[in-house]
Structure formats: C-alpha cells, structure tokens
Design a protein around this motif. Structure first.
Motif, PDB file in Angstrom:
ATOM      1  N   HIS A  35      44.603  34.993  44.032  1.00 56.75           N
ATOM      2  CA  HIS A  35      45.683  35.973  43.924  1.00 56.75           C
ATOM      3  C   HIS A  35      46.430  35.835  42.601  1.00 56.75           C
ATOM      4  O   HIS A  35      46.795  36.842  41.977  1.00 56.75           O
ATOM      5  CB  HIS A  35      46.657  35.826  45.089  1.00 56.75           C
TER       6      HIS A  35
ATOM      7  N   TYR B 166      44.425  37.342  39.893  1.00 56.25           N
ATOM      8  CA  TYR B 166      44.601  38.801  39.944  1.00 56.25           C
ATOM      9  C   TYR B 166      45.927  39.212  39.310  1.00 56.25           C
ATOM     10  O   TYR B 166      45.973  40.185  38.523  1.00 56.25           O
ATOM     11  CB  TYR B 166      44.541  39.310  41.383  1.00 56.25           C
TER      12      TYR B 166
ATOM     13  N   GLY C 264      48.275  42.599  46.206  1.00 53.58           N
ATOM     14  CA  GLY C 264      46.924  42.698  45.655  1.00 53.58           C
ATOM     15  C   GLY C 264      46.179  43.971  45.994  1.00 53.58           C
ATOM     16  O   GLY C 264      44.953  43.997  45.981  1.00 53.58           O
TER      17      GLY C 264
END
Length: 513
Positions: free
Chosen positions: A122, A125, A282
């Motif tokens: 995460h 990202y 996300g």
C-alpha cells in the motif's frame, strides 16, 4: 521559416496502432490503422509480438500520409500515445527475450496478493500511484523474479512497448513520465525510480529507461525507418504520454472538476488535478500528463464487452431478427431494453466477466445477476447488464468524489456513446448532465495537443477546447435517478460480501476448466 502545416498523432493500442494526421486547428485529415492479435494461448496469458507492433507503427504512419496525399516533409512532428502496463524483457542488444506482456495478463495475480500482504504494497502504491494489481509492471517483475529468474540478468532491460518502438526508431532508451507513472516503479514526487519498488522487483535503475517529460522532443530517425515510414530523417518525435491521460486531453477534459467517462471494450473514469493524488484506500490510480497535470481515476475491465457478451450469448434470436430487418443488432437490443423501467424492476447485474480493476481490484470477481425473479424477462437482463456497467463506473466516481469533491461536468466518450439509451442511463445513474464531445481518435489528438504545447505552438493545454465540440447532451431524469440512488448502495455492497465466494468459484473454474 514557414511553419509546416500538419501534425501527426500515433496511438499504440492493445488491438491496433492508429495514426491520424491533423491540421493546426485540430481537424483530422486522414487516419490509418493496423490491427494485430492479442495472444491468449493459455488461461491468464495475454501477450503480443513487439516486432509486429513496431512494423504496424511504420505502416500506420506511411498509410496515413498516403491517404492524405501528404509528404512527410509537411509534418512538423509525430507525437505518441500508448497503452499502459506492458512489459518486455530485452537483452543487451535490444533483442526481445519475451513477448510484450500486456495489462490484461493475469499470471502474476498471486504475487499481487503477496505484495499487498507482506511487502508494504500500500505504501508503494501511495508513492507510485499504480495500484498493486497483476496489470502493474512492478507485479509482473516480482512474478518473473520468482518464476523466470534467468530473465533478470544484469545486462537485461525491462521496457514497455512504447520504449521498444522508440529504441527501434531512434536507438535511445527513454520513457515518458506518464508511462513510467503506470509501472508502479516511479516515485510521483521525485519523478525518478522508487528505491523500495526497485528492490522489491530485484532490478536496478540502470535496467530501466531514462524518465523524461511527456513533452520531450527527440530526433535521429534511422535511415531504414525513414524510408519505411515516409518520414524525413530529421523528423521530430514527441514522446507523449499514455493513452488514458491523452484521451482526457483529447476530449478537452482538462480543467479541474471535469470528469471523462470512457467506455470502449473496457472503460474508465478520469479527472485532472494539478498535483499527484492517491487514495488512502487504494481504489484509484494517479498518472502523469505533465509535471503540472495529473490524471486520477479508475479503469474497469468490463465495458462494451458486456453488451457484446449479451448479444452473442443471450440474444441469438434478436441478432437473427436484426439481420432480416437490415439493422444493427445493438440497436435492436437497446430498443428492447428501453422498454424496461430504470432499475430493471429490481434486477442487478455485476459485470465482472473479466475480473475487475477499479474500484475493487479483485481479479477473482465474477459476473452475476442478483434479484432475478419469475417476473424478469430477457429485456430486463439486457437492460440490467447495461445498467451494471454504468453502476460499476459510478462506484469509481464515488471514490474520486471522496478525494476531489463532486464533478462539475461529465463528458462521455467511447463506442457506448453511440447508444442514446446508454448515454441517458449514464446521466441518470450519475445524477449529472452528460455531454458527448465531438472527438476523432481522442488519444491521437491529445498527443498532438501535448506536442504543440511542448513545442510552444499553443500557450496552454486548455486550447484543446477550441478543437473539440459537443454533439449530444443528456440531463438526468429525476425519477430514474431516484431509483438508481436506492439500488447503488446494494450494488456496491455485494462485491465486498462476495470476496470469499469469488475466490472459491475462481479456484473451481481453474480446476475444472
């Protein structure tokens, strides 16, 4: 010196390469495209032949010039758009060691889950803007590192299809910030390769191309390709950006608050911001257009392909009737669906026939009808499928609204925009006025406008608005919007409840074919 009268945009897509010749006002003068196959020899595999695509680029350019009766000497520059997320491994001499592994290839799915769970996925990202998903080159590289380690030799490079084309044309390994921002490897704040992502992939920055601005101009066309394409050897090439962000630019969805909804085979919802924005949950991507223009949004796997599936699998009688009447089968199907009230009398369709990307990012997701009763007929199933595509896109818009607020205006593009019913469903589900811009190969036009901006021929990207008109406008019907407002929470809830059943049925399908 007299300015050359033409500009060319080239779009390297998943199913074809297209070249379009424009005048300085953005009018399209000619178009030439070359199709090529997507190779799917086994489940999860989706590859292409990079050399075939390179030759298609040369042929598209030459064909476009010939169709217009124009000389390459009359073209000021050629600017490029390209599909995202492809990965090719090449050796030290630039020879491909793998096919082009496309965004649709799903073989790295298990590694996407591993990265999310065990490798700080995460946070990677949040820095890179590319969701952790099998489409991502980062995830593909982790898969290759574990499954094909012989491909990660120190002298090998890892490039996209656009990089391959530019290397063949000019002998340079360069990657624009836009394609790079869709790899999962580029730090959006520094516009350089992200160290943690490189370590996870098991590669060095020297094995990747040099990141450059999307407006970067390059020269040095090799003589044999000048002859093959019909372009002069001193032609200027604008590296351009990815097809998604250029599609927004090409339909004039460039101002803050303007949302572009595109449905072709797949689909997307996108809007432009002035700085990188990622989602704490996300759900959306963030890709570069320029250093001051960033496109955030979400891609969906399931767009127009859903209505094609309905046509092919549920509507053989209607297809035969359409043939006899001499009308398009889709026209007949949408006419049937138009007789059903909004909400399809309580029938929902989740259009996950090819898994799904945004906003659920679940490759195990599968399609389903929910609420099916004896009172439902084929026409309900057709309309529910059309509504399901739009409802799914609305869930992407909902994620965007949490980040940037409600849209000021919605533009609709893609093949679906030819359907009056589908355009109206979009307005009703979104609860927004929808305009269909008059666009001709929006990614190619976007590439040309970006090139004109980079070359100082226009002062602002917003000048694209003078090149794009509108052809349809739809206002939401309040009663229809009210019906959809009641159904949308249920539509969004079901995929979350079905995560474990999705995984179980996918495992069964893999085991039993």
């Amino acid at each position: 010196m007299t300015m050359k009268p033409y500009r060319m945009g080239v779009d390297i897509g998943t199913t074809s390469t297209k070249a379009v010749l424009f005048d300085m006002k953005g009018n399209a003068l000619s178009r030439h495209g070359i199709e090529y196959p997507l190779l799917t020899p086994a489940p999860g595999v989706a590859e292409q032949d990079p050399e075939l695509i390179f030759q298609s680029v040369l042929l598209s350019i030459r064909g476009c010039l010939e169709q217009a009766g124009a000389s390459g000497e009359e073209v000021g520059f050629v600017a490029f758009s390209s599909a995202m997320h492809s990965l090719i491994v090449v050796d030290g001499s630039g020879r491909p060691l793998t096919p082009s592994i496309t965004w649709a290839d799903n073989r790295s799915a298990a590694y996407a889950e591993m990265i999310k769970t065990n490798h700080n996925g995460h946070e990677i990202y949040r820095r890179t803007g590319t969701p952790i998903h099998p489409m991502s080159p980062l995830v593909k590289l982790v898969w290759l590192r574990n499954e094909r380690p012989e491909l990660l030799m120190p002298n090998h490079k890892f490039i996209s299809i656009k990089e391959y084309v530019f290397y063949r044309l000019l002998g340079q390994y360069v990657i624009d910030h836009s394609i790079a921002s869709a790899t999962g490897l580029l730090n959006l704040e520094t516009l350089d390769w992200d160290e943690e992502a490189l370590q996870l992939a098991g590669i060095t920055r020297g094995q990747l191309s040099t990141p450059v601005a999307t407006t970067c101009a390059l020269t040095g066309l090799k003589p044999e390709y000048a002859e093959a394409s019909g372009l002069p050897a001193d032609m200027t090439f604008i590296i351009g950006a990815n097809d998604g962000v250029l599609s927004n630019l090409g339909v004039a969805a460039i101002d803050p608050g303007v949302v572009a909804v595109t449905i072709g085979t797949s689909g997307a919802v996108r809007t432009v911001t002035d700085k990188p924005v990622t989602d704490p949950e996300g759900r959306v991507f963030c890709y570069a257009l320029t250093e001051n223009h960033w496109v955030i949004g979400g891609p969906v796997n399931n767009g127009g392909m859903i209505l094609r599936w309905v046509r092919d699998e549920l509507a053989s009688t209607e297809v035969e009737t359409a043939k006899r009447l001499g009308i398009d089968a889709y026209e007949l199907l949408t006419g049937i669906a138009a007789k059903v009230p909004p909400g399809s009398n309580g029938l929902l369709f989740h259009p996950y026939l090819a898994g799904e990307r945004a906003p659920i990012w679940n490759s195990n997701a599968r399609g389903s009808y929910f609420g099916l009763g004896m009172h439902h007929k084929k026409e309900h199933m057709i309309r529910a499928a059309m509504e399901g595509v739009i409802m799914n896109l609305y869930t992407v818009l909902s994620a965007l609204q949490e980040l940037i607020g409600p849209p000021a205006h919605v533009l609709a593009t893609g093949g679906f925009a030819r359907s009056e019913l589908w355009r109206q469903i979009l307005a009703d589900v979104f609860g927004q006025e929808v305009t269909v811009p008059e666009s001709f190969e929006s990614s190619c036009l976007g590439a040309v406008v970006l090139g004109m901006y980079g070359q100082g021929e226009i002062a602002s990207l917003s000048e694209v608005k003078t090149m794009v008109g509108g052809i349809h406008t739809h206002k939401p019907d309040e009663a229809a919007s009210e019906a959809y407002r009641k159904l949308l929470p249920l539509f969004a809830q079901l995929p979350r409840l079905l995560e474990e059943p999705y995984a179980a049925i996918t495992a069964f399908q893999k085991e039993h074919g």
